[in-house]
Design an enzyme around this catalytic site. Sequence first.
Site, short mmCIF file in Angstrom:
data_model
loop_
_atom_site.label_atom_id
_atom_site.label_comp_id
_atom_site.label_asym_id
_atom_site.label_seq_id
_atom_site.Cartn_x
_atom_site.Cartn_y
_atom_site.Cartn_z
N ARG A 118 29.71 42.87 46.22
CA ARG A 118 30.81 43.49 45.47
C ARG A 118 30.62 44.99 45.68
O ARG A 118 29.72 45.60 45.09
CB ARG A 118 30.73 43.10 43.99
CG ARG A 118 31.88 43.61 43.13
CD ARG A 118 31.74 43.02 41.73
NE ARG A 118 32.69 43.56 40.79
CZ ARG A 118 33.92 43.09 40.55
NH1 ARG A 118 34.34 42.05 41.25
NH2 ARG A 118 34.70 43.64 39.65
N HIS A 145 40.09 41.34 48.15
CA HIS A 145 39.47 40.51 47.12
C HIS A 145 39.85 39.06 47.44
O HIS A 145 40.61 38.42 46.70
CB HIS A 145 39.97 40.93 45.74
CG HIS A 145 39.09 40.50 44.61
ND1 HIS A 145 38.04 39.64 44.77
CD2 HIS A 145 39.13 40.81 43.28
CE1 HIS A 145 37.45 39.44 43.61
NE2 HIS A 145 38.09 40.14 42.69
N GLN A 148 39.54 36.08 44.79
CA GLN A 148 40.55 36.18 43.74
C GLN A 148 41.88 35.61 44.20
O GLN A 148 42.51 34.82 43.48
CB GLN A 148 40.73 37.64 43.32
CG GLN A 148 41.77 37.86 42.23
CD GLN A 148 41.34 37.29 40.91
OE1 GLN A 148 40.28 37.62 40.40
NE2 GLN A 148 42.16 36.42 40.32
N ASP A 240 47.93 44.23 38.15
CA ASP A 240 46.53 44.61 38.11
C ASP A 240 46.45 46.01 37.49
O ASP A 240 47.48 46.66 37.27
CB ASP A 240 45.95 44.60 39.53
CG ASP A 240 44.43 44.71 39.56
OD1 ASP A 240 43.80 44.67 38.49
OD2 ASP A 240 43.86 44.86 40.66
N CYS A 280 44.45 39.53 37.42
CA CYS A 280 43.10 39.19 37.87
C CYS A 280 42.04 39.56 36.84
O CYS A 280 40.89 39.08 36.94
CB CYS A 280 42.80 39.85 39.21
SG CYS A 280 43.04 41.64 39.22
N ARG A 308 38.45 30.76 39.47
CA ARG A 308 37.51 31.50 40.32
C ARG A 308 36.26 30.66 40.55
O ARG A 308 35.71 30.63 41.66
CB ARG A 308 37.13 32.83 39.65
CG ARG A 308 38.20 33.90 39.62
CD ARG A 308 38.46 34.50 41.00
NE ARG A 308 37.27 35.07 41.58
CZ ARG A 308 36.77 36.27 41.29
NH1 ARG A 308 37.37 37.05 40.39
NH2 ARG A 308 35.68 36.73 41.90
#
Length: 332
Positions: A118, A145, A148, A240, A280, A308
Site C-alpha cells: 500500500r 486500487h 477495490q 470517493d 470505497c 473486499r
Amino acid sequence: MGPNRTILKKVPPMFSLRKPDLLSIQDLTPAEVEGILDLTAAVKSNPREFARALDGKQVVLMFEKPSLRTRLTFEVGIRSLGGSSLFVDQRGSLIGEREKLSDVAHNLERWMDGIVLRTFKHSTVTEMAKNASIPVINGLSDLEHPCQALADYFTMREKFGSLKKIKLAYVGDGNNVAHSLLLTAAMLGSQIAVTTPAGYEPNHDIVLQACEIAARTGAQIDITTDVAEAVKGANVIYTDVWASMGQEDEAGERKQIFHPYQVNSKLMSLAASDAFFMHCLPAHRGDEVTDEVIDSPSSIVFDEAENRLHVQKSILLLLMGNSSSHTWSANA
C-alpha cells in the site's frame, strides 16, 4: 505446500492467471476478471471449502499509508485460507528509502510467499514486482486500487446479475479508484460515466487504455464535467474523498471546487429510481456525501467493504495456490 485438491472442488476448472502479480487491472484479461468474480462467489458462499487451501503460506503487508479495510481483509483473508501474515508499518519511512528497493525484494522472496503493498508511488509496486520472485499485490497506489474495483464490481454483480446492463456514475476526483473502476468496467463490457471538475479528470493514459479495451468488449465509457448528465439514469452512483492521502494541503481548495459534485439526495434523484450508492471508504461525511445518502437504504458501502475480503481471498488463492503453474482444476 500446494493447495488441497480435494478441498478445492468448487473452483472454476482450469482457471489460471497469465501474470504472477496483480499490480493493475490491466494485468488481467476480460476472462480473468470474470473468473475472479466467479471464484469470489464460490469463496464467499463456501468458505469452509477453502479453509486449508493456503496452509503454511505467509504474506507480508508493507503499508506506507494508514489502512482499515485493506489491512484487515488481507490479514483475515490469508488466515481463513490456512496461511498467516506479517504487517510492516512503513508510514515513517517509505519502502526503498532505508535500503535499495531491490534489496528489500530479494530479502522478502527468501522468507515470504507473497507481498501486499500500500504505497504512494505506483513505481514502488512495479519495482517490487520486477525484483521479487514471489507474487506482489497492489493493495493501493496513487495510480490504481485494483482490489477495490474488483470488490465493487462483484458487489454490483450480486445486486444486478448482469454487469453489461448497468450504468455506474463515478462522481468526484479522477483518482486511483476512478482509474481502476474505468479499467474494470471496460473489461466487463459495462457502462461507466466519470464526472469531475475541470482539471481533475482521470489520467489520460488510463482513459485511453480503458477505451481501447472497451472497443473490444463493447463497454461504454464517458468522461465529462457535467455531473447531471453523468448520473442521469445511473444504476449506481459512486464517490470517493475529494483529497486523497498525501493531498491534505489541498483539502480546503478542493472542498470549494468539488462542492457541486457532492452526492446528496438531489443528485441521487437524477439517477434511476432504484439506484444504489457506493463509496470505497473512509467517507468524509458532509463533503463528498451527505449522511442522508450514505446512511440510506440505497447505500451498499458496507457490502463493498465485506466483499473486499472475499475478492482478496480469491486473488491470494490464484496467485499463491500453485506457484508452478497458477492453474487449478476442479477435477484435480
